[in-house]
Write a protein that holds these residues in place. Sequence first.
Motif, mmCIF file in Angstrom:
data_model
loop_
_atom_site.group_PDB
_atom_site.id
_atom_site.type_symbol
_atom_site.label_atom_id
_atom_site.label_comp_id
_atom_site.label_asym_id
_atom_site.label_seq_id
_atom_site.Cartn_x
_atom_site.Cartn_y
_atom_site.Cartn_z
ATOM 1 N N PRO A 1 0.824 -1.208 0.000
ATOM 2 C CA PRO A 1 0.000 0.000 0.000
ATOM 3 C C PRO A 1 0.858 1.258 0.000
ATOM 4 C CG PRO A 1 -0.089 -1.098 2.137
ATOM 5 C CD PRO A 1 0.701 -1.973 1.219
ATOM 6 N N ARG A 2 0.279 2.294 -0.605
ATOM 7 C CA ARG A 2 0.941 3.592 -0.622
ATOM 8 C C ARG A 2 0.480 4.372 0.599
ATOM 9 N NH1 ARG A 2 3.061 4.590 -5.577
ATOM 10 N NH2 ARG A 2 2.831 6.823 -5.671
ATOM 11 N N LEU A 3 1.399 5.043 1.220
ATOM 12 C CA LEU A 3 1.051 5.873 2.366
ATOM 13 C C LEU A 3 0.657 7.254 1.855
ATOM 14 C CD1 LEU A 3 0.823 6.363 5.369
ATOM 15 C CD2 LEU A 3 3.253 6.872 5.416
ATOM 16 N N TYR B 1 -6.180 3.737 4.304
ATOM 17 C CA TYR B 1 -4.923 4.424 4.004
ATOM 18 C C TYR B 1 -5.029 5.093 2.631
ATOM 19 C CZ TYR B 1 -2.826 1.968 7.935
ATOM 20 O OH TYR B 1 -2.539 1.516 9.193
ATOM 21 N N GLU B 2 -6.215 5.064 2.031
ATOM 22 C CA GLU B 2 -6.419 5.556 0.670
ATOM 23 C C GLU B 2 -6.731 7.049 0.640
ATOM 24 O OE1 GLU B 2 -8.171 1.562 -1.428
ATOM 25 O OE2 GLU B 2 -9.600 2.911 -0.495
ATOM 26 N N ALA C 1 -14.624 15.627 6.590
ATOM 27 C CA ALA C 1 -13.418 15.790 7.397
ATOM 28 C C ALA C 1 -12.746 14.441 7.593
ATOM 29 C CB ALA C 1 -13.763 16.419 8.748
ATOM 30 N N TRP C 2 -11.568 14.491 8.192
ATOM 31 C CA TRP C 2 -10.782 13.284 8.433
ATOM 32 C C TRP C 2 -9.868 13.504 9.626
ATOM 33 C CZ3 TRP C 2 -10.140 16.835 4.672
ATOM 34 C CH2 TRP C 2 -8.945 17.543 4.689
ATOM 35 N N HIS C 3 -9.375 12.391 10.106
ATOM 36 C CA HIS C 3 -8.321 12.416 11.119
ATOM 37 C C HIS C 3 -7.282 11.404 10.677
ATOM 38 C CE1 HIS C 3 -6.211 12.597 14.897
ATOM 39 N NE2 HIS C 3 -6.217 11.275 14.922
ATOM 40 N N LYS D 1 -2.928 5.878 8.967
ATOM 41 C CA LYS D 1 -4.331 5.490 8.819
ATOM 42 C C LYS D 1 -5.202 6.743 8.856
ATOM 43 C CE LYS D 1 -5.946 2.020 11.195
ATOM 44 N NZ LYS D 1 -6.513 1.234 12.317
ATOM 45 N N ILE D 2 -6.191 6.777 7.955
ATOM 46 C CA ILE D 2 -7.089 7.935 7.860
ATOM 47 C C ILE D 2 -8.512 7.502 8.172
ATOM 48 C CG2 ILE D 2 -7.898 9.833 6.411
ATOM 49 C CD1 ILE D 2 -5.430 9.254 4.593
#
Length: 184
Positions: A37-39, A125-126, A156-158, A164-165
């Motif tokens: 996976p890409r960070l 993680y996307e 929104a996001w954290h 990890k999002i």
Amino acid sequence: MNRRAFLALSSVAAVAACTTSPAPSGGGIGPDGKPLPRLYRIGAAQRGQIEYRMLDAVNALRAASGAQALSLDAKLQAAAATHARDMSVQNRPWHFGSDGSSPVDRVQRVGYNGRLVGETISETYETELETLSAWMEEEPTRRVILDSSASQMGFAWHQEQNGKIWWCMVLGAPGMAAIPGTQS
């Protein structure tokens, strides 16, 4: 899925492919034979870009389905941000807060005058557009995103230190009773 919705979803996927992401975390192929996976690390300067990229993508999908465009609402943004952080604290993607609050409770707490249309959440993680694409593949979240009664959005996001999002999108309908069938 009708042709216009398919074309809009394809457009979102194409835009997602054009967004810049950091180099793969570790690079190469994993032991399962799949790419690692890409960070996707979100910087403070990207905040507005991400919010408006998501709004534009959602509005393209809604236009293809015949629904009106959404606008960002600060109160719905606050409710989404609170829940994104709270999901991280709980370490699980679900619609209830650590205090037992529901999505309706959260939009009322921030003083939103209108009806909650729905909430979509994700732990990933996307990128935001990859997340939107995944939401559109699932009927319940697609229904929320394309609901014709919605006219406002909070998104929104954290992001945790490990990358990890926790994503949260809240849609609302101003001027409508908080609970369908009642008067506001």
